[in-house]
Design a protein around this motif. Structure first.
Motif, PDB file in Angstrom:
ATOM      1  N   MET A 212      48.778  80.501  32.684  1.00 32.55           N
ATOM      2  CA  MET A 212      49.755  80.913  31.963  1.00 32.55           C
ATOM      3  C   MET A 212      49.960  80.332  30.437  1.00 32.55           C
ATOM      4  O   MET A 212      50.527  80.975  29.771  1.00 32.55           O
ATOM      5  N   SER A 213      49.103  79.409  30.245  1.00 31.11           N
ATOM      6  CA  SER A 213      48.874  78.940  28.789  1.00 31.11           C
ATOM      7  C   SER A 213      48.430  80.103  27.947  1.00 31.11           C
ATOM      8  O   SER A 213      48.620  79.880  26.605  1.00 31.11           O
ATOM      9  N   ASN A 214      47.801  81.026  28.446  1.00 34.15           N
ATOM     10  CA  ASN A 214      47.115  82.071  27.681  1.00 34.15           C
ATOM     11  C   ASN A 214      48.089  83.469  27.715  1.00 34.15           C
ATOM     12  O   ASN A 214      47.803  84.412  27.032  1.00 34.15           O
ATOM     13  N   PHE A 215      49.203  83.203  28.327  1.00 31.66           N
ATOM     14  CA  PHE A 215      50.282  84.457  28.316  1.00 31.66           C
ATOM     15  C   PHE A 215      50.842  84.464  26.961  1.00 31.66           C
ATOM     16  O   PHE A 215      51.337  85.466  26.598  1.00 31.66           O
ATOM     17  N   GLY A 216      50.789  83.809  25.988  1.00 25.97           N
ATOM     18  CA  GLY A 216      51.414  83.967  24.559  1.00 25.97           C
ATOM     19  C   GLY A 216      52.871  83.438  24.655  1.00 25.97           C
ATOM     20  O   GLY A 216      53.593  83.538  25.463  1.00 25.97           O
ATOM     21  N   SER A 217      53.218  83.182  23.363  1.00 28.39           N
ATOM     22  CA  SER A 217      54.534  82.669  23.181  1.00 28.39           C
ATOM     23  C   SER A 217      55.303  83.289  22.006  1.00 28.39           C
ATOM     24  O   SER A 217      56.355  82.868  21.522  1.00 28.39           O
TER      25      SER A 217
ATOM     26  N   ILE B  20      55.379  90.168  31.196  1.00 31.10           N
ATOM     27  CA  ILE B  20      54.918  88.935  31.500  1.00 31.10           C
ATOM     28  C   ILE B  20      55.588  88.265  32.834  1.00 31.10           C
ATOM     29  O   ILE B  20      55.203  87.670  33.452  1.00 31.10           O
ATOM     30  N   ASP B  21      57.159  88.668  32.803  1.00 28.14           N
ATOM     31  CA  ASP B  21      57.632  87.783  33.889  1.00 28.14           C
ATOM     32  C   ASP B  21      56.921  88.512  35.340  1.00 28.14           C
ATOM     33  O   ASP B  21      57.070  87.778  36.502  1.00 28.14           O
ATOM     34  N   PHE B  22      56.715  89.901  35.247  1.00 31.50           N
ATOM     35  CA  PHE B  22      56.309  90.229  36.475  1.00 31.50           C
ATOM     36  C   PHE B  22      54.734  89.945  36.662  1.00 31.50           C
ATOM     37  O   PHE B  22      54.523  89.454  37.834  1.00 31.50           O
ATOM     38  N   MET B  23      53.847  89.502  35.727  1.00 32.06           N
ATOM     39  CA  MET B  23      52.792  89.098  35.963  1.00 32.06           C
ATOM     40  C   MET B  23      52.759  87.368  36.147  1.00 32.06           C
ATOM     41  O   MET B  23      52.015  86.894  37.285  1.00 32.06           O
TER      42      MET B  23
ATOM     43  N   GLU C  65      49.163  89.976  19.326  1.00 29.25           N
ATOM     44  CA  GLU C  65      48.675  88.612  19.928  1.00 29.25           C
ATOM     45  C   GLU C  65      48.450  88.880  21.500  1.00 29.25           C
ATOM     46  O   GLU C  65      49.277  89.500  22.249  1.00 29.25           O
ATOM     47  N   TYR C  66      47.287  88.497  21.918  1.00 28.07           N
ATOM     48  CA  TYR C  66      46.754  88.539  23.240  1.00 28.07           C
ATOM     49  C   TYR C  66      45.811  87.428  23.361  1.00 28.07           C
ATOM     50  O   TYR C  66      45.498  86.624  22.510  1.00 28.07           O
ATOM     51  N   ALA C  67      45.480  87.262  24.856  1.00 32.02           N
ATOM     52  CA  ALA C  67      44.550  85.892  25.043  1.00 32.02           C
ATOM     53  C   ALA C  67      43.312  85.919  24.427  1.00 32.02           C
ATOM     54  O   ALA C  67      42.680  84.864  24.167  1.00 32.02           O
ATOM     55  N   LEU C  68      42.797  87.050  23.983  1.00 30.85           N
ATOM     56  CA  LEU C  68      41.229  87.021  23.366  1.00 30.85           C
ATOM     57  C   LEU C  68      41.363  87.119  21.876  1.00 30.85           C
ATOM     58  O   LEU C  68      42.274  87.779  21.347  1.00 30.85           O
ATOM     59  N   SER C  69      40.324  86.712  21.294  1.00 32.43           N
ATOM     60  CA  SER C  69      40.413  86.705  19.760  1.00 32.43           C
ATOM     61  C   SER C  69      39.714  87.921  19.348  1.00 32.43           C
ATOM     62  O   SER C  69      39.262  88.832  19.855  1.00 32.43           O
TER      63      SER C  69
END
Length: 295
Positions: free
Chosen positions: A168-173, A184-187, A230-234
């Motif tokens: 969840m730390s990679n889900f973005g804020s 996000i909520d569904f995932m 923004e998403y988990a990968l750079s």
């Protein structure tokens, strides 16, 4: 589960769950392990689109693709693997699943870890090809980007709560729109439903030292679906993927976050249709409808 997301209570999702049965398919000698699949569309199609989820996803996260594309005559199978602890085991299990489904070749839509495993399966079966094409979404070619090779050896012993927090730390804020919040909520809801062993095995596959030998896939038709927010990968990971597949078609989405197949389903579905259209009227068609009848 600690809560119920809005998306899982939507009419679209409830319609999917009421009309498409969840099947458990055991293909290994260990009868305790079974693939979970949703199979939509005409069963006579022998080169379907198979969707593979990311670490946090279950097979039903592709319900928007399954409903929309199957309505156009495309066979869509969403597949969720049982516990495997290395990529070779996963590839062998997936090959057995295809044998069980009696499909010779498949088109694969893979998201994040699903995209990496799709590439590794194409590489694994290169001498006897089972992959007709790839659609890669927010994915990678080398697990070195996670800097977690050593940690991969201990994921199996970490509590489920710790593993979930890591993911969840990679889900973005960053600021997101309502569709992305719903996604996000569904995932998160799906993630909460996964047992510790499944999470540990997925994270192990995600972080074990490995890379795709992209030159072996040079002749495969490939579409890369990317988001620019923004998403988990750079961005460096995205650029590396482009370099590995210089002939791939690029489908750019301005926004969509980590889960565009949920938050930007119409755009993703359109790109999937465009990709699959090149196989119309061939043995690799994913649809049973003549080209003239399709929009």
């Amino acid at each position: 589960m600690s809560y119920i997301s809005d998306l899982s209570q939507s009419q679209e999702y409830l319609s999917f769950r009421s009309s498409v049965p969840l099947k458990r398919v055991v293909v290994d000698t260990d009868n305790t392990k079974g693939w979970r699949i949703y199979d939509c569309g005409p069963k006579k199609v022998k080169c379907p689109l198979i969707c593979l989820p990311p670490v946090s996803g279950t097979a039903d996260i592709f319900f928007k693709q399954a409903l929309a594309l199957s309505a156009k005559g495309i066979r869509v199978i969403s597949a969720e693997a049982p516990v495997y602890w290395n990529v070779k085991e996963w590839c062998e299990g997936f090959r057995k699943l295809l044998d069980y489904l009696e499909v010779v070749k498949v088109h694969i839509f893979g998201a994040s870890l699903g995209g990496y495993l799709a590439q590794k399966f194409a590489e694994y079966t290169v001498k006897c090809p089972r992959v007709a094409s790839l659609i890669l979404c927010n994915t990678f070619t080398d697990t070195a980007i996670f800097n977690n090779h050593e940690s991969a050896a201990i994921f199996w012993m970490l509590p489920g709560l710790v593993l979930k927090r890591m993911i969840m730390s990679n889900f973005g804020s960053a600021k997101v729109d309502p569709e992305m919040v719903e996604a996000i909520d569904f995932m998160v809801e799906r993630l909460e439903s996964l047992p510790q062993t499944e999470l540990a095995s997925r994270l192990t596959l995600n972080c074990l030292k490995g890379y795709v030998e992209a030159h072996k896939l040079a002749d495969l038709p490939i579409t890369v679906i990317d988001v620019f927010d923004e998403y988990a990968l750079s961005n460096a990971v995205r650029e590396e993927l482009y370099k590995c597949y210089p002939n791939a078609k690029l489908a750019h989405l301005k926004t969509g976050g980590n889960f565009p197949y949920l938050s930007r389903c119409s755009e993703v579905n359109l790109h999937l249709q465009i990709h699959l259209r090149q196989f119309d009227d061939s043995d690799l068609s994913s649809s049973d409808r003549p080209l003239i009848n399709r929009c």
